[in-house]
Design a protein around this motif. Structure first.
Motif, short mmCIF file in Angstrom:
data_model
loop_
_atom_site.label_atom_id
_atom_site.label_comp_id
_atom_site.label_asym_id
_atom_site.label_seq_id
_atom_site.Cartn_x
_atom_site.Cartn_y
_atom_site.Cartn_z
N LEU A 1 0.83 -1.20 0.00
CA LEU A 1 0.00 0.00 0.00
C LEU A 1 0.86 1.25 0.00
O LEU A 1 1.69 1.44 0.89
N VAL A 2 0.67 2.10 -0.99
CA VAL A 2 1.19 3.46 -0.98
C VAL A 2 0.01 4.33 -0.55
O VAL A 2 -0.94 4.50 -1.30
N SER A 3 0.07 4.86 0.65
CA SER A 3 -1.15 5.29 1.33
C SER A 3 -1.85 6.48 0.71
O SER A 3 -3.07 6.63 0.84
N GLY A 4 -1.12 7.37 0.05
CA GLY A 4 -1.73 8.55 -0.53
C GLY A 4 -1.24 9.83 0.12
O GLY A 4 -0.83 9.83 1.29
N GLY A 5 -1.25 10.91 -0.63
CA GLY A 5 -0.78 12.20 -0.13
C GLY A 5 -1.90 13.04 0.43
O GLY A 5 -3.02 12.56 0.68
N LEU A 6 -1.59 14.31 0.64
CA LEU A 6 -2.60 15.24 1.14
C LEU A 6 -3.61 15.58 0.05
O LEU A 6 -3.22 15.85 -1.09
#
Length: 280
Positions: A105-110
């Motif tokens: 999982l690449v969790s995600g940015g703002l």
């Protein structure tokens, strides 16, 4: 103690390391080189077909150590969040179809306009609360990958193993764990202690290698270095990881345009040689 200096049995070649190869070329090349493990990415697998990929790798005697990637779970818009959850469920189905037990999982940015890192991380935890049971039904673990802080704004608000573990530890270890990636963690003096914390609970679900080279190329996403070309102490990382009892695959994942411009067989041979020289 087992002598690992010429042992490639745990080496896994991530598909992106030799991106210039098609899936059949990757399968053939790894099989010829005596490398029995690969890490895959969703886009080329989807293009080739999940079932077709699974048959190809099985026929070549290869196992899949991880599928990348799920994640991007920080959206505040309800419709966008729903789409992200659906995409992650599809990724879990694909992982199960490939007989791998690990979805990275690449969790995600703002989200656009937001500066709330804490809130973004909480939304990741909320999303995993929905995804973890689905993953368990398919025999797939969710592996949170901390990315270097330079990616926090646009790709991953989880920057350290501590942050990843703070989320993962809300769930059973056989459902949610972490990725130890040397490229992203080499700079963190707390990483050895956090590796011990993760390993004690059985939460190291993937161990990945790439070097840190400077100056970083334009477009830092493809700035990973070949093993031995930078400043990462791979043996120290491997010692720390294996001290926890981890004996799983060691996956080399390098995004580097210079490597992609070279002959794939030459790159594969070099990766194997560098792995033995610097990480065993």
């Amino acid at each position: 103690m087992t002598d690992t200096r010429n042992d490639l049995s745990r080496l896994s070649i991530n598909q992106e390391t030799i991106k210039q190869w098609s899936l059949p070329e990757l399968a053939e090349g790894c099989a010829k080189a005596g490398i029995g493990k690969v890490g895959l990415w969703r886009a080329p697998v989807q293009e080739y077909g999940v079932e077709r990929t699974a048959r190809l790798l099985a026929d070549s005697g290869l196992s899949v150590t991880s599928l990348c990637r799920g994640g991007f779970l920080t959206a505040t818009d309800p419709a966008e969040r729903s789409r992200a959850l659906d995409d992650n469920r599809a990724a879990l189905d694909e992982a199960a179809g490939l007989s791998t037990d690990t979805l990275v999982l690449v969790s995600g940015g703002l989200p656009a306009g937001s500066k709330d890192l804490y809130g973004a991380r909480e939304r990741i935890a909320d999303a995993l609360g929905e995804l973890a049971p689905y993953a368990a039904e398919r025999g797939v673990r969710l592996a949170i990958e901390p990315l270097h802080p330079m990616f926090a704004s646009d790709r991953c608000v989880v920057s350290t193993l501590s942050q990843a573990l703070d989320i993962a530890e809300r769930f059973p270890a056989d459902r949610v764990g972490v990725v130890v990636d040397t490229y992203h963690l080499w700079w963190d003096d707390q990483a050895p202690d956090r590796i011990a914390r993760a390993g004690a609970a059985g939460r190291i679900h993937s161990f990945q290698l790439a070097d840190w080279i400077t100056p970083l190329p334009a477009g830092v996403l493809v700035g990973r270095g070949q093993l031995g070309d930078g400043c990462v102490d791979f043996r120290a990382f491997r010692t720390a990881v294996e001290a926890t009892g981890f004996d799983g695959p060691v996956e080399v994942e390098i995004f580097n345009e210079d490597l992609w411009a070279r002959d794939g067989s030459e790159v594969l041979a070099e990766v194997a040689a560098r792995y033995l020289e610097h990480a065993c």
